[in-house]
Design a protein around this motif. Sequence first.
Motif, PDB file in Angstrom:
ATOM      1  N   MET A  44      35.738   5.954  63.948  1.00  0.00           N
ATOM      2  CA  MET A  44      35.122   7.269  63.752  1.00  0.00           C
ATOM      3  C   MET A  44      33.656   7.204  63.326  1.00  0.00           C
ATOM      4  SD  MET A  44      38.083   9.743  62.340  1.00  0.00           S
ATOM      5  CE  MET A  44      37.083  11.156  62.716  1.00  0.00           C
ATOM      6  N   GLY A  45      33.118   6.014  63.076  1.00  0.00           N
ATOM      7  CA  GLY A  45      31.706   5.901  62.748  1.00  0.00           C
ATOM      8  C   GLY A  45      31.342   6.214  61.311  1.00  0.00           C
ATOM      9  N   PHE A  46      32.281   6.016  60.367  1.00  0.00           N
ATOM     10  CA  PHE A  46      32.012   6.206  58.943  1.00  0.00           C
ATOM     11  C   PHE A  46      32.154   4.860  58.242  1.00  0.00           C
ATOM     12  CE2 PHE A  46      33.483  10.314  60.267  1.00  0.00           C
ATOM     13  CZ  PHE A  46      32.879  11.245  59.432  1.00  0.00           C
ATOM     14  N   ALA A  47      31.247   4.558  57.324  1.00  0.00           N
ATOM     15  CA  ALA A  47      31.370   3.343  56.509  1.00  0.00           C
ATOM     16  C   ALA A  47      30.641   3.551  55.190  1.00  0.00           C
ATOM     17  CB  ALA A  47      30.798   2.138  57.238  1.00  0.00           C
ATOM     18  N   ILE A  48      31.109   2.828  54.177  1.00  0.00           N
ATOM     19  CA  ILE A  48      30.449   2.856  52.870  1.00  0.00           C
ATOM     20  C   ILE A  48      30.637   1.487  52.221  1.00  0.00           C
ATOM     21  CG2 ILE A  48      32.457   3.807  51.655  1.00  0.00           C
ATOM     22  CD1 ILE A  48      30.432   5.381  49.897  1.00  0.00           C
ATOM     23  N   GLN A  49      29.557   0.988  51.659  1.00  0.00           N
ATOM     24  CA  GLN A  49      29.613  -0.286  50.950  1.00  0.00           C
ATOM     25  C   GLN A  49      29.397   0.015  49.472  1.00  0.00           C
ATOM     26  OE1 GLN A  49      26.578  -3.214  51.810  1.00  0.00           O
ATOM     27  NE2 GLN A  49      27.975  -4.862  51.255  1.00  0.00           N
ATOM     28  N   LEU A  50      30.327  -0.442  48.630  1.00  0.00           N
ATOM     29  CA  LEU A  50      30.275  -0.163  47.199  1.00  0.00           C
ATOM     30  C   LEU A  50      30.068  -1.439  46.397  1.00  0.00           C
ATOM     31  CD1 LEU A  50      33.332   2.272  46.973  1.00  0.00           C
ATOM     32  CD2 LEU A  50      30.910   2.870  47.204  1.00  0.00           C
ATOM     33  N   ARG A  51      29.217  -1.330  45.384  1.00  0.00           N
ATOM     34  CA  ARG A  51      29.005  -2.402  44.407  1.00  0.00           C
ATOM     35  C   ARG A  51      29.302  -1.786  43.042  1.00  0.00           C
ATOM     36  NH1 ARG A  51      25.372  -1.990  48.048  1.00  0.00           N
ATOM     37  NH2 ARG A  51      23.843  -0.910  46.794  1.00  0.00           N
ATOM     38  N   VAL A  52      30.355  -2.292  42.413  1.00  0.00           N
ATOM     39  CA  VAL A  52      30.846  -1.700  41.171  1.00  0.00           C
ATOM     40  C   VAL A  52      30.682  -2.703  40.034  1.00  0.00           C
ATOM     41  CG1 VAL A  52      32.814  -0.572  40.058  1.00  0.00           C
ATOM     42  CG2 VAL A  52      32.560  -0.463  42.547  1.00  0.00           C
ATOM     43  N   ASP A  53      30.150  -2.243  38.885  1.00  0.00           N
ATOM     44  CA  ASP A  53      30.054  -3.135  37.730  1.00  0.00           C
ATOM     45  C   ASP A  53      31.307  -2.999  36.867  1.00  0.00           C
ATOM     46  OD1 ASP A  53      29.772  -0.956  35.955  1.00  0.00           O
ATOM     47  OD2 ASP A  53      27.601  -1.188  35.755  1.00  0.00           O
ATOM     48  N   ARG A  54      31.391  -3.809  35.830  1.00  0.00           N
ATOM     49  CA  ARG A  54      32.618  -3.831  35.014  1.00  0.00           C
ATOM     50  C   ARG A  54      32.843  -2.542  34.226  1.00  0.00           C
ATOM     51  NH1 ARG A  54      29.887  -8.064  31.205  1.00  0.00           N
ATOM     52  NH2 ARG A  54      29.031  -6.669  29.646  1.00  0.00           N
ATOM     53  N   ASN A  55      31.795  -1.701  34.094  1.00  0.00           N
ATOM     54  CA  ASN A  55      31.922  -0.421  33.392  1.00  0.00           C
ATOM     55  C   ASN A  55      32.284   0.735  34.323  1.00  0.00           C
ATOM     56  OD1 ASN A  55      31.212  -1.570  30.871  1.00  0.00           O
ATOM     57  ND2 ASN A  55      29.064  -1.516  31.491  1.00  0.00           N
ATOM     58  N   GLY A  56      32.420   0.440  35.619  1.00  0.00           N
ATOM     59  CA  GLY A  56      32.773   1.489  36.573  1.00  0.00           C
ATOM     60  C   GLY A  56      31.582   2.213  37.174  1.00  0.00           C
ATOM     61  N   ASN A  57      30.361   1.724  36.922  1.00  0.00           N
ATOM     62  CA  ASN A  57      29.174   2.308  37.543  1.00  0.00           C
ATOM     63  C   ASN A  57      29.073   1.783  38.969  1.00  0.00           C
ATOM     64  OD1 ASN A  57      28.244   3.691  35.158  1.00  0.00           O
ATOM     65  ND2 ASN A  57      27.748   1.660  34.359  1.00  0.00           N
ATOM     66  N   VAL A  58      28.731   2.673  39.901  1.00  0.00           N
ATOM     67  CA  VAL A  58      28.773   2.318  41.313  1.00  0.00           C
ATOM     68  C   VAL A  58      27.417   2.548  41.968  1.00  0.00           C
ATOM     69  CG1 VAL A  58      29.925   2.756  43.521  1.00  0.00           C
ATOM     70  CG2 VAL A  58      31.183   3.072  41.380  1.00  0.00           C
ATOM     71  N   GLU A  59      27.003   1.569  42.747  1.00  0.00           N
ATOM     72  CA  GLU A  59      25.863   1.700  43.650  1.00  0.00           C
ATOM     73  C   GLU A  59      26.419   1.511  45.052  1.00  0.00           C
ATOM     74  OE1 GLU A  59      23.081  -1.350  42.685  1.00  0.00           O
ATOM     75  OE2 GLU A  59      22.314  -0.293  40.935  1.00  0.00           O
ATOM     76  N   GLY A  60      25.787   2.133  46.020  1.00  0.00           N
ATOM     77  CA  GLY A  60      26.304   1.941  47.365  1.00  0.00           C
ATOM     78  C   GLY A  60      25.422   2.542  48.424  1.00  0.00           C
ATOM     79  N   SER A  61      25.815   2.294  49.655  1.00  0.00           N
ATOM     80  CA  SER A  61      25.127   2.856  50.807  1.00  0.00           C
ATOM     81  C   SER A  61      26.152   2.974  51.925  1.00  0.00           C
ATOM     82  CB  SER A  61      23.967   1.954  51.237  1.00  0.00           C
ATOM     83  OG  SER A  61      24.455   0.661  51.578  1.00  0.00           O
ATOM     84  N   GLY A  62      25.793   3.751  52.935  1.00  0.00           N
ATOM     85  CA  GLY A  62      26.722   3.917  54.037  1.00  0.00           C
ATOM     86  C   GLY A  62      26.126   4.734  55.151  1.00  0.00           C
ATOM     87  N   TYR A  63      26.981   5.090  56.081  1.00  0.00           N
ATOM     88  CA  TYR A  63      26.556   5.933  57.197  1.00  0.00           C
ATOM     89  C   TYR A  63      27.743   6.755  57.678  1.00  0.00           C
ATOM     90  CZ  TYR A  63      28.607   2.027  59.817  1.00  0.00           C
ATOM     91  OH  TYR A  63      29.445   1.051  60.283  1.00  0.00           O
TER      92      TYR A  63
END
Length: 191
Positions: free
Chosen positions: A87-106
Amino acid sequence: MERLGPGLVTVFLLGALPLATASAQQSLASASAQTRTRAIAASFSKSKHVVKEKRGVRLEKYKEVRSEPVVKANPQDYSGTYEVPDMGFAIQLRVDRNGNVEGSGYEPAGQDPSVRRSFTLRNGKIDGALLTGTQVYANGTESRLEGAFMNRTAFDSPTDKGVTVFGLGVIGRYIEVAGLTMNRFFYELKQ
Protein backbone atom coordinates in the motif's frame (compact mmCIF):
# COMPACT_ATOMS: atom_id res chain seq x y z
CA MET A 1 9.44 12.50 70.87
CA GLU A 2 8.67 16.05 69.82
CA ARG A 3 5.14 16.94 68.74
CA LEU A 4 4.51 19.06 65.68
CA GLY A 5 2.33 22.10 66.05
CA PRO A 6 -0.81 22.42 63.89
CA GLY A 7 0.91 24.88 61.52
CA LEU A 8 3.80 22.52 60.83
CA VAL A 9 1.48 19.60 60.15
CA THR A 10 -0.45 21.71 57.63
CA VAL A 11 2.76 22.79 55.85
CA PHE A 12 3.98 19.20 55.84
CA LEU A 13 0.70 17.90 54.37
CA LEU A 14 0.51 20.67 51.77
CA GLY A 15 4.08 19.88 50.73
CA ALA A 16 3.09 16.26 50.11
CA LEU A 17 0.00 17.27 48.10
CA PRO A 18 1.82 18.01 44.80
CA LEU A 19 3.50 14.59 44.99
CA ALA A 20 0.18 12.85 45.57
CA THR A 21 -1.47 14.86 42.78
CA ALA A 22 1.35 14.09 40.33
CA SER A 23 1.15 10.41 41.18
CA ALA A 24 -2.64 10.38 40.73
CA GLN A 25 -2.35 12.22 37.38
CA GLN A 26 0.28 9.73 36.22
CA SER A 27 -1.99 6.82 37.19
CA LEU A 28 -4.93 8.39 35.32
CA ALA A 29 -2.80 9.03 32.23
CA SER A 30 -1.55 5.45 32.28
CA ALA A 31 -5.09 4.07 32.70
CA SER A 32 -6.26 6.32 29.88
CA ALA A 33 -3.42 5.07 27.63
CA GLN A 34 -4.37 1.46 28.41
CA THR A 35 -8.03 2.14 27.61
CA ARG A 36 -7.11 3.87 24.35
CA THR A 37 -4.70 1.05 23.42
CA ARG A 38 -7.40 -1.59 23.96
CA ALA A 39 -9.87 0.43 21.87
CA ILE A 40 -7.40 0.74 18.99
CA ALA A 41 -6.55 -2.99 19.10
CA ALA A 42 -10.26 -3.88 19.17
CA SER A 43 -10.84 -1.80 16.03
CA PHE A 44 -8.41 -4.12 14.19
CA SER A 45 -10.30 -7.27 15.27
CA LYS A 46 -13.09 -8.71 13.16
CA SER A 47 -15.07 -11.88 12.61
CA LYS A 48 -17.06 -13.01 9.60
CA HIS A 49 -18.74 -16.34 8.94
CA VAL A 50 -21.11 -16.62 5.99
CA VAL A 51 -22.74 -19.76 4.60
CA LYS A 52 -24.67 -19.73 1.30
CA GLU A 53 -26.45 -22.61 -0.34
CA LYS A 54 -27.60 -22.44 -3.90
CA ARG A 55 -28.79 -25.38 -6.01
CA GLY A 56 -27.26 -27.91 -3.65
CA VAL A 57 -23.88 -26.20 -3.56
CA ARG A 58 -22.72 -24.91 -0.20
CA LEU A 59 -20.29 -21.98 -0.10
CA GLU A 60 -18.75 -20.97 3.19
CA LYS A 61 -16.56 -17.99 3.99
CA TYR A 62 -14.79 -17.63 7.31
CA LYS A 63 -12.37 -15.00 8.52
CA GLU A 64 -11.47 -14.01 12.05
CA VAL A 65 -8.82 -11.53 13.09
CA ARG A 66 -7.88 -11.04 16.74
CA SER A 67 -5.70 -8.13 17.77
CA GLU A 68 -4.07 -7.94 21.20
CA PRO A 69 -1.91 -5.07 22.52
CA VAL A 70 1.75 -5.91 23.17
CA VAL A 71 3.48 -4.07 26.02
CA LYS A 72 7.24 -4.63 25.96
CA ALA A 73 9.31 -4.29 29.14
CA ASN A 74 11.96 -2.31 27.25
CA PRO A 75 10.45 0.39 24.98
CA GLN A 76 13.60 0.29 22.81
CA ASP A 77 12.37 -3.08 21.54
CA TYR A 78 9.69 -1.23 19.51
CA SER A 79 12.43 0.31 17.33
CA GLY A 80 12.39 -0.82 13.72
CA THR A 81 10.87 -0.37 10.30
CA TYR A 82 7.15 -0.99 9.87
CA GLU A 83 5.31 -1.24 6.52
CA VAL A 84 1.74 -1.64 5.28
CA PRO A 85 2.23 -4.38 2.66
CA ASP A 86 1.42 -3.41 -0.94
CA MET A 87 0.00 0.00 0.00
CA GLY A 88 2.99 2.36 0.02
CA PHE A 89 3.09 3.20 3.76
CA ALA A 90 6.19 2.87 5.95
CA ILE A 91 7.54 4.28 9.19
CA GLN A 92 10.91 3.83 10.84
CA LEU A 93 10.98 4.28 14.63
CA ARG A 94 13.90 4.87 16.98
CA VAL A 95 12.82 4.51 20.59
CA ASP A 96 14.90 5.27 23.69
CA ARG A 97 14.59 3.48 27.03
CA ASN A 98 12.22 6.19 28.35
CA GLY A 99 9.73 5.68 25.51
CA ASN A 100 10.68 8.82 23.56
CA VAL A 101 10.37 8.23 19.83
CA GLU A 102 12.02 9.74 16.78
CA GLY A 103 11.11 8.58 13.33
CA SER A 104 10.44 9.17 9.69
CA GLY A 105 8.32 7.60 7.02
CA TYR A 106 6.24 7.99 3.91
CA GLU A 107 2.70 7.43 2.68
CA PRO A 108 0.88 7.67 -0.65
CA ALA A 109 0.31 11.24 -1.86
CA GLY A 110 -2.86 10.47 -3.80
CA GLN A 111 -4.51 7.85 -5.95
CA ASP A 112 -1.21 6.35 -7.14
CA PRO A 113 0.56 4.46 -4.31
CA SER A 114 3.92 4.92 -6.06
CA VAL A 115 3.73 8.72 -5.52
CA ARG A 116 4.75 9.28 -1.90
CA ARG A 117 5.06 12.10 0.57
CA SER A 118 7.61 11.92 3.36
CA PHE A 119 7.26 12.94 6.99
CA THR A 120 9.21 13.06 10.21
CA LEU A 121 7.79 12.15 13.59
CA ARG A 122 7.90 14.88 16.25
CA ASN A 123 7.07 14.60 19.98
CA GLY A 124 6.75 10.83 19.69
CA LYS A 125 6.03 8.99 22.94
CA ILE A 126 5.18 5.42 23.91
CA ASP A 127 3.03 4.80 26.98
CA GLY A 128 2.56 1.06 27.48
CA ALA A 129 1.76 -0.05 23.91
CA LEU A 130 0.30 3.33 22.80
CA LEU A 131 2.31 5.45 20.36
CA THR A 132 1.45 9.13 19.96
CA GLY A 133 3.20 11.91 18.07
CA THR A 134 2.94 14.41 15.25
CA GLN A 135 3.73 13.72 11.61
CA VAL A 136 5.41 16.75 10.03
CA TYR A 137 5.42 16.79 6.21
CA ALA A 138 7.93 18.50 3.90
CA ASN A 139 5.47 21.34 3.16
CA GLY A 140 5.13 22.09 6.91
CA THR A 141 1.67 20.60 7.43
CA GLU A 142 1.15 18.44 10.50
CA SER A 143 -1.04 15.49 11.37
CA ARG A 144 -1.60 13.67 14.65
CA LEU A 145 -0.33 10.08 14.80
CA GLU A 146 -1.89 7.58 17.20
CA GLY A 147 -1.45 3.84 17.17
CA ALA A 148 -0.99 0.72 19.27
CA PHE A 149 1.61 -2.01 19.06
CA MET A 150 -0.16 -5.35 18.77
CA ASN A 151 -0.11 -8.97 17.70
CA ARG A 152 -2.66 -9.56 14.95
CA THR A 153 -3.72 -13.18 14.43
CA ALA A 154 -5.73 -14.20 11.35
CA PHE A 155 -7.79 -17.41 11.16
CA ASP A 156 -9.21 -18.74 7.85
CA SER A 157 -11.38 -21.44 9.43
CA PRO A 158 -12.74 -22.29 12.88
CA THR A 159 -10.05 -25.00 13.23
CA ASP A 160 -7.18 -22.93 11.81
CA LYS A 161 -4.27 -22.36 14.23
CA GLY A 162 -3.86 -18.85 12.82
CA VAL A 163 -0.99 -16.72 11.62
CA THR A 164 0.28 -14.02 13.99
CA VAL A 165 2.04 -10.84 12.88
CA PHE A 166 3.47 -8.14 15.19
CA GLY A 167 3.04 -4.55 14.15
CA LEU A 168 1.63 -1.08 14.73
CA GLY A 169 -2.07 -0.42 14.20
CA VAL A 170 -2.60 3.26 13.34
CA ILE A 171 -5.98 5.00 13.26
CA GLY A 172 -6.88 8.57 12.50
CA ARG A 173 -7.45 10.70 9.49
CA TYR A 174 -8.94 9.33 6.30
CA ILE A 175 -6.58 8.68 3.39
CA GLU A 176 -7.62 7.68 -0.13
CA VAL A 177 -5.47 4.99 -1.73
CA ALA A 178 -6.27 3.24 -5.02
CA GLY A 179 -9.89 4.38 -4.88
CA LEU A 180 -10.44 3.25 -1.27
CA THR A 181 -10.86 5.67 1.64
CA MET A 182 -9.49 4.26 4.89
CA ASN A 183 -8.55 5.48 8.36
CA ARG A 184 -6.96 2.31 9.80
CA PHE A 185 -3.61 0.90 8.72
CA PHE A 186 -1.67 -2.06 10.10
CA TYR A 187 2.09 -1.57 9.76
CA GLU A 188 3.92 -4.91 10.00
CA LEU A 189 7.38 -5.02 11.55
CA LYS A 190 9.93 -5.89 8.86
CA GLN A 191 12.21 -8.73 9.89
